[in-house]
Design a protein around this motif. Structure first.
Motif, PDB file in Angstrom:
ATOM      1  N   SER A  78     -30.516  27.637  -5.748  1.00 24.85           N
ATOM      2  CA  SER A  78     -29.839  27.521  -7.032  1.00 24.85           C
ATOM      3  C   SER A  78     -29.298  26.109  -7.222  1.00 24.85           C
ATOM      4  CB  SER A  78     -28.684  28.523  -7.112  1.00 24.85           C
ATOM      5  OG  SER A  78     -27.893  28.315  -8.256  1.00 24.85           O
ATOM      6  N   SER A  79     -29.237  25.666  -8.456  1.00 23.19           N
ATOM      7  CA  SER A  79     -28.589  24.401  -8.773  1.00 23.19           C
ATOM      8  C   SER A  79     -27.095  24.687  -8.852  1.00 23.19           C
ATOM      9  CB  SER A  79     -29.118  23.852 -10.102  1.00 23.19           C
ATOM     10  OG  SER A  79     -28.586  22.581 -10.362  1.00 23.19           O
ATOM     11  N   ASP A  80     -26.412  24.480  -7.740  1.00 20.31           N
ATOM     12  CA  ASP A  80     -25.074  25.022  -7.564  1.00 20.31           C
ATOM     13  C   ASP A  80     -24.042  24.461  -8.535  1.00 20.31           C
ATOM     14  OD1 ASP A  80     -25.999  26.638  -5.514  1.00 20.31           O
ATOM     15  OD2 ASP A  80     -25.560  25.151  -3.968  1.00 20.31           O
ATOM     16  N   GLY A  81     -24.139  23.169  -8.845  1.00 19.68           N
ATOM     17  CA  GLY A  81     -23.195  22.595  -9.777  1.00 19.68           C
ATOM     18  C   GLY A  81     -23.306  23.191 -11.161  1.00 19.68           C
ATOM     19  N   GLU A  82     -24.532  23.311 -11.650  1.00 19.80           N
ATOM     20  CA  GLU A  82     -24.758  23.898 -12.968  1.00 19.80           C
ATOM     21  C   GLU A  82     -24.385  25.373 -12.978  1.00 19.80           C
ATOM     22  OE1 GLU A  82     -26.592  21.804 -11.484  1.00 19.80           O
ATOM     23  OE2 GLU A  82     -27.437  20.324 -12.844  1.00 19.80           O
ATOM     24  N   ALA A  83     -24.623  26.063 -11.858  1.00 21.49           N
ATOM     25  CA  ALA A  83     -24.270  27.482 -11.769  1.00 21.49           C
ATOM     26  C   ALA A  83     -22.765  27.673 -11.895  1.00 21.49           C
ATOM     27  CB  ALA A  83     -24.782  28.077 -10.455  1.00 21.49           C
ATOM     28  N   PHE A  84     -21.993  26.766 -11.294  1.00 23.05           N
ATOM     29  CA  PHE A  84     -20.538  26.861 -11.384  1.00 23.05           C
ATOM     30  C   PHE A  84     -20.081  26.689 -12.834  1.00 23.05           C
ATOM     31  CE2 PHE A  84     -16.242  24.963 -11.034  1.00 23.05           C
ATOM     32  CZ  PHE A  84     -15.611  25.955 -10.296  1.00 23.05           C
ATOM     33  N   ILE A  85     -20.648  25.723 -13.509  1.00 22.80           N
ATOM     34  CA  ILE A  85     -20.296  25.500 -14.910  1.00 22.80           C
ATOM     35  C   ILE A  85     -20.687  26.699 -15.766  1.00 22.80           C
ATOM     36  CG2 ILE A  85     -20.893  24.113 -16.952  1.00 22.80           C
ATOM     37  CD1 ILE A  85     -21.003  21.686 -15.097  1.00 22.80           C
ATOM     38  N   ALA A  86     -21.789  27.343 -15.404  1.00 23.07           N
ATOM     39  CA  ALA A  86     -22.294  28.475 -16.192  1.00 23.07           C
ATOM     40  C   ALA A  86     -21.552  29.779 -15.912  1.00 23.07           C
ATOM     41  CB  ALA A  86     -23.786  28.661 -15.929  1.00 23.07           C
ATOM     42  N   GLY A  87     -20.700  29.798 -14.873  1.00 20.40           N
ATOM     43  CA  GLY A  87     -19.936  31.022 -14.639  1.00 20.40           C
ATOM     44  C   GLY A  87     -19.811  31.473 -13.211  1.00 20.40           C
ATOM     45  N   SER A  88     -20.512  30.832 -12.272  1.00 21.47           N
ATOM     46  CA  SER A  88     -20.365  31.179 -10.863  1.00 21.47           C
ATOM     47  C   SER A  88     -18.932  30.876 -10.425  1.00 21.47           C
ATOM     48  CB  SER A  88     -21.359  30.379 -10.016  1.00 21.47           C
ATOM     49  OG  SER A  88     -21.186  30.625  -8.640  1.00 21.47           O
ATOM     50  N   PRO A  89     -18.252  31.801  -9.753  1.00 20.14           N
ATOM     51  CA  PRO A  89     -16.818  31.602  -9.500  1.00 20.14           C
ATOM     52  C   PRO A  89     -16.464  30.580  -8.432  1.00 20.14           C
ATOM     53  CG  PRO A  89     -17.550  33.710  -8.621  1.00 20.14           C
ATOM     54  CD  PRO A  89     -18.700  33.166  -9.415  1.00 20.14           C
ATOM     55  N   PHE A  90     -17.389  30.298  -7.507  1.00 20.51           N
ATOM     56  CA  PHE A  90     -17.067  29.383  -6.423  1.00 20.51           C
ATOM     57  C   PHE A  90     -18.201  28.390  -6.180  1.00 20.51           C
ATOM     58  CE2 PHE A  90     -14.765  33.327  -5.407  1.00 20.51           C
ATOM     59  CZ  PHE A  90     -13.465  32.837  -5.325  1.00 20.51           C
TER      60      PHE A  90
END
Length: 449
Positions: free
Chosen positions: A268-280
Motif C-alpha cells: 500500500s502507498s502508506d502516506g496516501e492511505a493515511f490521508i484517505a482514512g487509515s488511522p495509523f
C-alpha cells in the motif's frame, strides 16, 4: 525529505551504500562555484541532500544567512538524496575537490574515515560564532565525536513516529482527556488499539501503514523495538557480534503479526492511505508538513514502547567539513560561520517536523507550542534508538542494505522470524570482518587506530 511513500521511498529503495562509481562526476560544483561575488570577502561552497519541503526550508535559511552576512558568498548545491550523494561527497574529498561545507547523516560519519575524507571542526572558530557543546544534547554531541574530535555538528534529529488520525481514534474511544493517544506499553495493549480502530473502518482500508516490504523502514523499526528490549549489536572493541537472536525473534514476530492479523496491506502507498482514512502510519517526522498540508487532524508520538522501555529510531542531519588538503583561510572561516548560523537559526527547519539539535531552539517557547512537535520531540530526544556507531551503518548505508531485506522478508512471511534472526546475526558477523573501503581497515582495527 520528500513525500512519505512516494519520492523518498523510491529513493530509499534504489540508494546504494559506499560504492564509488566514476560516472557520477562533479557536476554539483557548477561552473560558477568558484566565482566570488562582488564585495564578498570569501566564498563558501556548500553541498546538501535536501529535497522537497526540506529543500525549500534550507534554501530559505541560506538566503537569510546571505542577508545577514553579505560579505560571504554562498554557492549551495543540492545533490540526489541517498547513495549518490555520499558517493559524490567521498569522491570529491578523495580527489581534493571537496566543498567547504557538507551535510551528512550522523550515522554515516564513521564510514568516512574521519581524518581522511572528513576534517574535524575547529572548536575555537565555532565558539567565536556562538556554538558550544553545552548547547546540545550530550548523547547527540558525543555521537559526532571520533577520537575526541568533533566531526559532525548536529542540526537536528529526525525520528520514526506513530502518526494517528484523531477522527478515527476519537470514534473508537482511544483518545484521552487531552485528545491524545495514550502510550501502548505492551504488545497486547498495542494490538487492542489496532483492533478498536479497525472496527471504525470500511472494507479495504488498512489500519496501519508499516512499509512492510521496504528494507530501510523495516530496519529502522527493528532498531527501535530491539533497543526497547535492551538489545546490542557488537562489543565495545568491535570484535564480537552480540545480537541476541531470542530478542531479535521477539521483535520480528511482533512486526510480522501486523501483517498476519490483517492490519497491514502489503504494498500500500502508506502516506496516501493515511490521508484517505487509515488511522495509523509509521513514518518519519518529515511527514508532519505533508499531512498537515492535506488537512488531516492528526497526532504523532514515538513508536509505541510495547516492550516496556521507550525507544524510537532516530538519525541526525549534521554539518561536516569534507577533507581539503589546504583547508583554512577565509573559506574555512566562512564554512564555520555558515554552519553555526544555520544551527542557531533553525526555526523553519523545526517547523518542517525535525527536532532541533540546538537546545536554545529546542527549549524556545515558540517551538514548544508547535503541534504535534510538542507531543513527540522531548521523548524522541530523551529515548533515541540509533544504529551502531560503526563504519557500515547509517542512513541507506551498507548495514541497511544487508539486513533490511532480511527484516522485510520476515515481515512478508517468506522467512520465519527465528530463521531471520539467525540470518541477521550471520550478516553482522560478515560485516564485522569486512573492511571499510575508505581506509582498508575492519571496525576492530579502526577502533584501535
Amino acid at each position: 525529505m520528500g513525500r512519505p511513500g512516494l519520492n523518498r521511498r523510491q529513493l530509499l529503495a534504489t540508494a546504494g551504500g559506499l560504492a564509488v562509481a566514476g560516472s557520477f562526476g562533479f557536476a554539483a560544483l557548477g561552473s560558477g562555484a568558484d566565482a566570488l561575488a562582488s564585495g564578498a570577502r570569501a566564498r563558501v561552497r556548500y553541498w546538501n541532500l535536501f529535497q522537497g519541503g526540506d529543500g525549500a526550508n534550507m534554501v530559505a535559511m541560506v538566503d537569510a544567512f546571505r542577508e545577514a552576512h553579505p560579505d560571504i558568498a554562498v554557492k549551495d548545491s543540492t545533490l540526489s538524496w541517498g547513495g549518490p550523494y555520499y558517493t559524490k561527497l567521498a569522491m570529491a574529498a578523495a580527489g581534493n575537490r571537496a566543498p567547504d561545507l557538507g551535510v551528512m547523516h550522523q550515522g554515516r560519519v564513521p564510514g568516512f574515515a574521519p581524518g581522511r575524507l572528513l576534517d574535524p571542526w575547529d572548536m575555537d572558530l565555532l565558539a567565536k560564532y556562538g556554538v558550544k557543546e553545552a548547547d546540545f544534547n550530550p548523547v547527540l554531541w558525543q555521537r559526532g565525536l571520533v577520537g575526541g574530535e568533533l566531526y559532525a555538528l548536529p542540526l537536528d534529529i529526525h525520528a520514526q513516529l506513530n502518526f494517528y488520525r484523531k477522527d478515527v481514534c476519537r470514534k473508537a474511544g482511544l483518545l484521552d482527556a487531552d485528545d491524545r493517544l495514550p502510550e501502548a506499553t505492551s504488545v497486547d495493549a498495542w494490538f487492542d488499539v489496532l483492533k478498536a480502530a479497525k472496527k471504525q473502518l470500511g472494507p479495504g482500508v488498512q489500519t496501519l501503514g508499516l512499509h512492510a516490504n521496504d528494507q530501510n523502514f523495516s530496519w529502522w523499526f527493528f532498531v527501535a523495538f530491539y533497543q526497547q528490549l535492551g538489545g546490542t549489536y557488537f562489543d565495545d572493541a568491535f570484535t564480537e557480534v552480540t545480537l541476541d537472536t531470542q530478542k531479535a525473534t521477539e521483535v520480528l514476530e511482533f512486526l510480522r503479526r501486523h501483517v498476519t492479523d490483517g492490519y497491514v496491506t502489503v504494498g500500500s502507498s502508506d502516506g496516501e492511505a493515511f490521508i484517505a482514512g487509515s488511522p495509523f502510519a509509521w513514518e518519519g517526522n518529515w511527514s508532519v508538513p505533508y499531512y498537515g498540508g492535506a488537512g488531516v487532524e492528526f497526532g504523532a508520538q514515538p513508536l509505541p514502547p510495547v516492550f516496556g522501555r521507550p525507544a524510537t529510531h532516530v538519525e541526525s542531519h549534521s554539518f561536516v567539513l569534507p577533507h581539503q588538503s589546504d583547508r583554512g583561510g577565509a573559506a574555512n572561516d566562512g564554512a564555520h560561520l555558515l554552519a553555526a548560523y544555520l544551527v542557531q537559526h533553525a526555526t523553519a527547519w523545526a517547523g518542517g517536523g525535525h527536532i532541533p539539535a540546538y537546545l536554545p531552539t529546542f527549549e524556545d517557547p515558540a517551538y514548544l507550542e508547535l503541534s504535534p512537535q510538542n507531543e513527540y520531540s522531548r521523548p524522541a530526544m530523551d529515548h533515541p534508538a540509533t544504529e551502531p556507531h560503526i563504519w557500515f551503518a547509517g542512513s541507506t548505508g551498507v548495514l541497511a542494505n544487508r539486513v533490511g531485506p532480511i527484516v522485510a522478508a520476515s515481515n512478508l512471511g517468506s522467512t520465519k522470524p527465528a530463521d531471520a534472526a539467525r540470518r541477521l546475526k550471520r550478516a553482522l558477523e560478515e560485516l564485522l570482518e569486512s573492511k571499510n573501503p575508505m581506509d582498508g581497515l575492519t571496525a576492530a582495527q579502526e577502533a584501535k587506530a
